[in-house]
Design a protein around this motif. Sequence first.
Motif, PDB file in Angstrom:
ATOM      1  N   GLU A  37      -0.674  -4.072 -11.580  1.00 61.33           N
ATOM      2  CA  GLU A  37      -0.489  -2.660 -11.923  1.00 61.33           C
ATOM      3  C   GLU A  37       0.455  -1.953 -10.933  1.00 61.33           C
ATOM      4  N   ILE A  38       0.543  -2.448  -9.710  1.00 61.05           N
ATOM      5  CA  ILE A  38       1.375  -1.778  -8.704  1.00 61.05           C
ATOM      6  C   ILE A  38       2.847  -1.738  -9.135  1.00 61.05           C
ATOM      7  N   ILE A  43       5.493   4.638  -7.116  1.00 58.44           N
ATOM      8  CA  ILE A  43       5.671   4.114  -5.761  1.00 58.44           C
ATOM      9  C   ILE A  43       5.081   2.719  -5.729  1.00 58.44           C
ATOM     10  N   LYS A  44       5.962   1.701  -5.708  1.00 57.49           N
ATOM     11  CA  LYS A  44       5.502   0.327  -5.868  1.00 57.49           C
ATOM     12  C   LYS A  44       5.174  -0.301  -4.526  1.00 57.49           C
ATOM     13  N   LYS A  45       4.286   0.316  -3.784  1.00 54.36           N
ATOM     14  CA  LYS A  45       4.003  -0.170  -2.444  1.00 54.36           C
ATOM     15  C   LYS A  45       2.629   0.316  -2.029  1.00 54.36           C
ATOM     16  N   VAL A  46       1.856  -0.563  -1.405  1.00 51.81           N
ATOM     17  CA  VAL A  46       0.555  -0.169  -0.856  1.00 51.81           C
ATOM     18  C   VAL A  46       0.544  -0.544   0.630  1.00 51.81           C
ATOM     19  N   VAL A 298       5.011 -12.405  -8.701  1.00 49.32           N
ATOM     20  CA  VAL A 298       4.899 -11.435  -7.606  1.00 49.32           C
ATOM     21  C   VAL A 298       3.429 -11.064  -7.396  1.00 49.32           C
ATOM     22  N   ALA A 299       2.708 -10.821  -8.485  1.00 45.71           N
ATOM     23  CA  ALA A 299       1.288 -10.440  -8.376  1.00 45.71           C
ATOM     24  C   ALA A 299       0.457 -11.572  -7.769  1.00 45.71           C
TER      25      ALA A 299
ATOM     26  N   LEU B 126      -4.210   8.342  -4.303  1.00 46.65           N
ATOM     27  CA  LEU B 126      -3.843   9.319  -5.323  1.00 46.65           C
ATOM     28  C   LEU B 126      -2.395   9.801  -5.154  1.00 46.65           C
ATOM     29  N   MET B 127      -1.987  10.034  -3.904  1.00 46.28           N
ATOM     30  CA  MET B 127      -0.643  10.568  -3.644  1.00 46.28           C
ATOM     31  C   MET B 127       0.450   9.581  -4.052  1.00 46.28           C
ATOM     32  N   ASP B 128       0.120   8.276  -4.091  1.00 49.78           N
ATOM     33  CA  ASP B 128       1.115   7.303  -4.542  1.00 49.78           C
ATOM     34  C   ASP B 128       1.297   7.321  -6.056  1.00 49.78           C
TER      35      ASP B 128
END
Lengths: 319, 190
Positions: A37-38, A43-46, A298-299, B126-128
């Motif tokens: 899901e990212i 914003i594709k980053k955690v 990637v996942a 949430l902010m992302d």
Amino acid sequence: MPVEAATALSGKDLVGIAPLTPGEIQLILDTAEELLEIARRPIKKVPTLRGRTVVNLFMEPSTRTRFSFEVAEKRLSADTLNFSASGTSVSKGETLVDTARNLMAMAPDFIVMRHPNSGAPHRLAKMVSASIINAGDGINEHPTQALLDAFTMRRHRGRLEGLTVVIAGDIRHSRVARSNAFLLNKMGASVRFAAPASLMPVRAEELGVEVHHRLEPALEGADVVMMLRIQRERQGNKNFPSLREYFDFFGLTPGRLDLASPDALVMHPGPMNRGVEIDSAVADGPRSVILDQVTNGVAIRMAILYLLSGGEREPSAAS
Amino acid sequence: MTRTSSGAGLKQILDEAGMGRTIARMAAEIVERDGGEIILVGIQTRGVPLAERLARAIVASTGHSVGTGRLDITLYRDDVGPWRPAHAQPVLKETVLPPSIDGATVWLVDDVLFTGRTVRAALDTLMDYGRPRAVRLAVLVDRGHRELPVAADVVGRKVHTSRDEDVQVRLKEVDGVDGVWIGKETPNAR
């Protein structure tokens, strides 16, 4: 019966599919499902691996596996260092030890490793405290490819148990075929290898697969057809008369695909040789999930980095 | 993740009927504050059914359609990776939010407010996904012992606890039973 997921991976490394339990494989696939899901977010980053270092050590050419790992590392906020050995001079025993010592002086948390020698990641894993992730070793294993293949099958067919998977092409030189055979057997799917005798490993039956020397009977009723690349760089002496003749007998054409189950998936680990192992009409056809494999890769690599980043492996006690 | 306690050493502070009344009152307080134009986002695991129950109560009383979502904060926790040496990684759960939360008033919903670290991670998560107009917090139980400057806007029940006590919220959707228990049974790592 679906396999119940393990609570954690038991080792610090991912050197192959062979040492994994079905529960560990299930855990990796389930974790990848949530990480997919990212890629669809703005914003594709955690921040999960912030401040951790990954060395990408590629001693053999690779484009998509290396890019796929790099995207996975960046989406988890890890810092990445890329080492590649250019050319063909292969580092052997002693050099590997020296490489390992030099790398450890930089205190990486992970080493993603591709190496032309089978077993090189296993050796490195015993020498260093970092987690080793095998990105392909010689003709032994390519575990992340098998995991992303299984993930793709499970996403399209809802399960792995009971599927019939055909793997066709240059099986003898293929670590992808070996890792897939290990994984699919563990998860209750059945595997058929199809290749001319010159491209079939000796005693292939011992991997728990059905061996076919013609493509057509192998394709009968198959749920998944996975075509392997003819690896020209690994053909020492000629194993078949010509690429044209190979296509005539082993190329996946629309007509041959009709022998498989009507909703059979067509897969290829890439890069494809169009007109050698696969016809363009099939590669670009509605049953092809070849580009899904790339996205899913990637996942899967994110899932492995995440699961290996937790330190000691013990059942989770916290809520 | 499963709570296996038999109840020995635990004292029940809220039963099924009490929980129903508490949730109804929380729903009324949320409506009083923001009306019905809100998105209720439950924090995995037990915040999710709580958010759904609050949404049903708000829809029933106002007639507004209330957006809901679920948030998994695992990838934003401050105790995964190197800070979590003795445990396996937490299992990831799904995050599902409305297509856009930009400009919306989002209520985060959780079962227990303790150190505040979960809420910090939830805000970052949430902010992302977008830029809400406002984010507020509703919790069923506030047990104190904050480690971060976090406060809830709506609290179902405030309880005084010692740090090593365990507060267990059980919900029918997850645990088969409704109620809140408190006591010293297992070390709580929340």
